[in-house]
Design a protein around this motif. Structure first.
Motif, short mmCIF file in Angstrom:
data_model
loop_
_atom_site.label_atom_id
_atom_site.label_comp_id
_atom_site.label_asym_id
_atom_site.label_seq_id
_atom_site.Cartn_x
_atom_site.Cartn_y
_atom_site.Cartn_z
N PRO A 62 0.81 -1.19 0.00
CA PRO A 62 0.00 0.00 0.00
C PRO A 62 0.86 1.26 0.00
CG PRO A 62 -0.45 -1.40 1.93
CD PRO A 62 0.66 -2.02 1.17
N ALA A 63 0.23 2.33 -0.43
CA ALA A 63 0.94 3.60 -0.46
C ALA A 63 1.31 4.01 0.96
CB ALA A 63 0.08 4.66 -1.12
N GLY A 64 2.32 4.85 1.06
CA GLY A 64 2.77 5.30 2.36
C GLY A 64 1.74 6.18 3.04
N PRO A 65 2.02 6.59 4.27
CA PRO A 65 1.06 7.41 5.02
C PRO A 65 0.81 8.73 4.32
CG PRO A 65 3.22 7.38 6.10
CD PRO A 65 3.26 6.36 5.01
N ALA A 66 -0.36 9.28 4.59
CA ALA A 66 -0.72 10.55 3.99
C ALA A 66 0.23 11.64 4.47
CB ALA A 66 -2.16 10.91 4.34
N PRO A 67 0.52 12.63 3.64
CA PRO A 67 1.44 13.70 4.05
C PRO A 67 0.99 14.42 5.32
CG PRO A 67 1.06 13.78 1.68
CD PRO A 67 0.12 12.76 2.23
N GLU A 68 -0.34 14.61 5.46
CA GLU A 68 -0.80 15.30 6.67
C GLU A 68 -0.57 14.46 7.92
OE1 GLU A 68 -4.39 13.67 4.35
OE2 GLU A 68 -2.52 14.75 3.94
N THR A 69 -0.65 13.12 7.77
CA THR A 69 -0.36 12.24 8.91
C THR A 69 1.10 12.34 9.29
OG1 THR A 69 -2.10 10.70 8.23
CG2 THR A 69 -0.43 9.88 9.76
N VAL A 70 1.97 12.33 8.30
CA VAL A 70 3.41 12.45 8.57
C VAL A 70 3.72 13.79 9.23
CG1 VAL A 70 5.70 12.53 7.51
CG2 VAL A 70 4.00 10.90 6.68
N GLN A 71 3.08 14.84 8.74
CA GLN A 71 3.33 16.15 9.32
C GLN A 71 2.87 16.23 10.76
OE1 GLN A 71 5.17 18.42 7.87
NE2 GLN A 71 5.01 19.74 9.68
#
Length: 829
Positions: A220-229
């Motif tokens: 699956p794709a990596g975590p959403a950018p907002e989650t990482v932020q």
């Protein structure tokens, strides 16, 4: 120390007495330390973590439990010089020796360049490799198997009916687990009753795994950018490196920020983070509410210790040993921490009968499975074990699959007379091997390098009888070694025939019969799978079987069709698997199937030297052709200088082996004479360059690790927008830019674990004076045994070398395989 020890040489609970000898635990000795000096190497597909991104961890090299030297007491560094391997300076010990690859930042602090270290450079361009990735296909196949194991767990859960003889802490532990089943606590592990397992259903996926593009196989794709932020913000608030954010977000999912705030010790799940660092993070977030007696901390440290134990080769830990180590880690109530971990379902508990030394292991019970409890009138001592679910279920699946092979009659391919004629045409142990395979589903074969001729003779005879017979090795080096044996390579097709066309039914296969184990299971090499999802073969010979860990073993045996024959062949004196378990050694000790010992000695002075080491003797051998040369050195700096001189000048001139065919082997990656220092010096002499592509230049020798625990030697071809192009075992591999740092390292010098599957015309073994603690008989046997024509030993350890050969066997591993096999199979004669 100036060198990092090999994986499996460290044990998170080694300072605690392991207690009496128990089934599945070898009687061995070795170095001890409170915790391993390496970070986690959990399978990416399982844990969701990128091995090597946290704390200088990476995927290259040995998957194991040892790494850099240990910093001063209280130091808790996380960052390293850049990710280069699970055995590479990511997690370091608490106290002891000096010479760490990383500088300490104080207790609980995150130091250096953050979790991933600083790269030596960057590959020009970007983007993903559009190449078929065998490693990613392998991970996909492993995921299918683990889903099947999870279904097994659900099938086998049942009421607790064992443990009546327990008392004290063990009884309290069992009571806690019973409370879970009654609904008083959240779901947890149970003590069940195993029965001899029937053939498990094949994977539900109809087509066999096929090669896919690297970006497709990555999952699956990596975590959403907002989650990482969001995770980045909470990490900064707690004083942790923000570079941990992507990995933490991938591990904890969309609610990662909330999860970290609710339980800051969740950060300990990230590879390379240590308990004292997680403690500092928790103090920053929780303030006065943070304390050493926090239940969340106890659970997190318990799971972390079990993960570190797996890195050291254990599939489970004895309860007293685990609780004692928890106490050393500052957990005020270790028993409560273990019970809480079980109640939350983060670990499994087992109780195994303890037999007298030399006796066959008795029935096991507990965890995901067990056998009928012993007679109530019979007082039998038991040991309580705690293990991570992942490895516990894999070991049980492996035991079930092996029992199926032992108890089932193999498919009748050819008459008994045909098999006997085939045996009569062979000689010595090869004839014994053919006769054993004729009537048994599982056979073990032991011997050194010369003994490979015997499995090759078996394959040749099996193909002549019409069997679909294949050999598989853990890596391409072992595959190619076997393919060079008569009968181990490519059978000759009839003149004018198409060698790629399917063979007529009942005929021997045409094409390569030696493949890699990863390629076989992933479907990228070998016969593929039948309509039921099982491997489409009748006989499989697994070479270098000591390198088989419980997860790979479980995946293998569950993939075999009914009636298939399995031969595990290897040298039991070499280093064990980088992953947890001791499959080959446990099977030899369990005596559940025929065992054929080769009587073929390895030839020449090198064969004589290595054979002596195998029985604990370092004898002086006559080497008229300079087959063995000892080069004494005073310090690590001189060791590096003499090594470069040998590889670049002396060996090519005096022995006739060019530098590209000479392999350097040293105990570890760090220090003044570790692989990093040696590779830097060898690159400067043999292929100087600016290292513009992530520290690499075209022509560099490299060690590429597609997944933790597997190393593929190769060379750099070029670098472009797709990534770093390598040539590994005759195949082109493209490593995307973002994976170069953690999966590729220079390869003129390797550790013995990285080199275990290969052999080279000339080998230079480097043993600086302060490497003595890293030496053991299996390490020396493995390193010296990689040489075919010439061995140079650059050594400053003096008498520590013969002492290690005579007195330091491999460290013990606690496993459950013998106990799990005991009630399911009879003892072989």
């Amino acid at each position: 120390m100036s060198t990092e020890p090999e994986p499996t040489s460290e044990d998170p609970t080694a300072t605690v007495d392991a207690g009496p000898e128990t089934p599945g635990t070898a009687d061995e000795a070795g170095r001890t330390a409170d915790v391993p000096v390496s970070d986690a190497h959990a399978d990416d597909a399982d844990a969701g973590r990128t091995v090597g991104e946290g704390a200088g961890d990476a995927g290259t090299g040995d998957r194991g439990a040892a790494s850099a030297g240990v910093p001063a007491a209280g130091a808790a560094p996380v960052a390293g010089e850049g990710a280069t391997g699970p055995a590479d300076g990511g997690v370091v010990g608490d106290a002891g020796s000096a010479g760490s690859d990383v500088e300490s930042s104080g207790p609980g602090d995150f130091g250096g360049e953050g979790a991933s270290g600083s790269p030596a450079g960057s590959v020009e361009g970007g983007g993903e490799a559009a190449q078929v990735s065998e490693a990613e296909a392998e991970l996909a196949a492993q995921q299918v198997e683990r889903e099947r194991i999870a279904r097994r767990k659900a099938e086998k859960q049942g009421p607790i009916d064992a443990g009546g003889k327990l008392s004290g802490t063990a009884a309290d532990l069992l009571a806690a687990v019973r409370a879970v089943e009654s609904g008083e606590k959240p779901a947890a592990t149970v003590f069940g009753d195993p029965t001899p397992a029937p053939r498990r259903p094949a994977p539900e996926t109809a087509p066999p795994p096929r090669p896919v593009r690297a970006e497709q196989a990555a999952g699956p794709a990596g975590p959403a950018p907002e989650t990482v932020q969001a995770v980045r913000r909470v990490l900064a608030e707690g004083g942790a490196p923000e570079t941990l954010a992507p990995q933490t977000a991938a591990l904890l999912g969309e609610g990662a920020e909330e999860a970290l705030r609710a339980d800051p010790w969740q950060l300990l799940r990230v590879g390379g983070v240590r308990p004292e660092q997680a403690d500092g993070f928790a103090r920053a977030l929780l303030g006065a509410a943070c304390g050493p007696d926090d239940e969340r901390r106890g659970r997190a440290v318990t799971v972390w210790l079990l993960e570190q134990a797996a890195l050291a080769g254990h599939t489970a830990l004895e309860l007293p040993r685990l609780t004692a180590t928890l106490a050393q880690r500052g957990v005020p109530d270790p028993d409560a921490a273990v019970q809480s971990t079980l109640a939350e379902g983060e670990a499994l508990a087992f109780q195994d009968a303890v037999e007298e030394p030399g006796a066959r292991p008795g029935p096991a019970s507990g965890g995901a499975g067990g056998t009928d409890a012993p007679d109530e009138d019979e007082e039998r001592p038991v040991r309580v074990l705690i293990g991570l679910e992942r490895f516990a279920l894999a070991e049980e699946s492996l035991a079930d699959g092996l029992a199926r092979l032992v108890n089932s009659a193999p498919k009748q391919d050819g008459s008994a007379a045909d098999w006997e004629r085939a045996a009569d045409s062979a000689q010595g142990a090869a004839a014994d091997l053919i006769r054993a395979v004729a009537g048994h589903g599982l056979v073990l074969h032991t011997g050194g390098e010369a003994s490979l001729a015997e499995p090759a003779a078996l394959l040749r005879a099996a193909r002549e009888l019409g069997l679909r017979a294949w050999a598989a090795a853990p890596g391409p080096l072992g595959r190619d070694r076997f393919a060079a044996q008569p009968g181990g390579g490519t059978p000759t097709a009839a003149p004018g025939s198409d060698p790629t066309a399917p063979a007529p039914e009942g005929s021997a296969p045409v094409g390569p019969v030696a493949v890699t184990l990863a390629g076989l299971l992933a479907g990228t090499e070998g016969p593929g799978r039948d309509a039921d999802g099982a491997l489409d073969l009748d006989l499989l010979v697994v070479l270098d079987a000591p390198q088989l860990d419980v997860e790979a073993g479980a995946l293998l045996v569950e993939s075999l069709p009914d009636g298939a024959r399995l031969v595990l062949a290897g040298d039991p004196a070499v280093l064990w698997s980088a992953g947890p378990g001791r499959v080959f050694g446990d099977l030899l000790a369990a005596r559940v199937c025929p065992q054929v010992a080769s009587r073929r000695p390895d030839p020449g002075p090198l064969g004589e030297l290595v054979s002596g080491i195998g029985i604990g003797e370092l004898a002086q051998v006559d080497a008229p052709g300079k087959e063995v040369v000892i080069v004494p050195v005073r310090d690590a700096g001189e060791a590096v200088h003499r090594t470069v001189q040998l590889v670049a000048d002396s060996v090519p001139r005096a022995i006739g082996v060019p530098a590209e065919d000479t392999q350097v082997i040293t105990p570890g990656h760090g220090g003044a004479a570790g692989t990093r220092a040696l590779n830097a010096a060898l690159k400067q002499r043999l292929n100087p360059g600016p290292g513009r592509f992530g520290g690499f230049d075209p022509g560099d020798r490299v060690a590429y690790s597609p997944v933790p625990g597997r190393t593929l030697p190769g060379r750099v071809v070029k670098a472009d927008a797709e990534g770093l192009h390598l040539s590994c075992a005759g195949e082109t591999v493209v490593v995307p830019q973002e994976r170069v740092e953690r999966s590729v390292r220079h390869g003129w010098a390797l550790t013995a674990h990285q080199a275990v599957g290969g052999r080279w015309p000339a080998v230079v073994v480097v043993l600086p004076g302060d490497a003595a603690q890293a030496l053991s008989r299996p390490w020396i046997y493995t390193a010296f045994g990689r040489a075919v024509r010439h061995l140079s030993v650059v050594q400053g350890v003096e008498q520590a070398l013969p002492r290690a050969v005579a007195e330091v066997p491999a460290k013990p591993r606690t496993t459950r395989l013998p106990v799990l096999l005991a009630p399911q199979v009879p003892v072989a004669d």
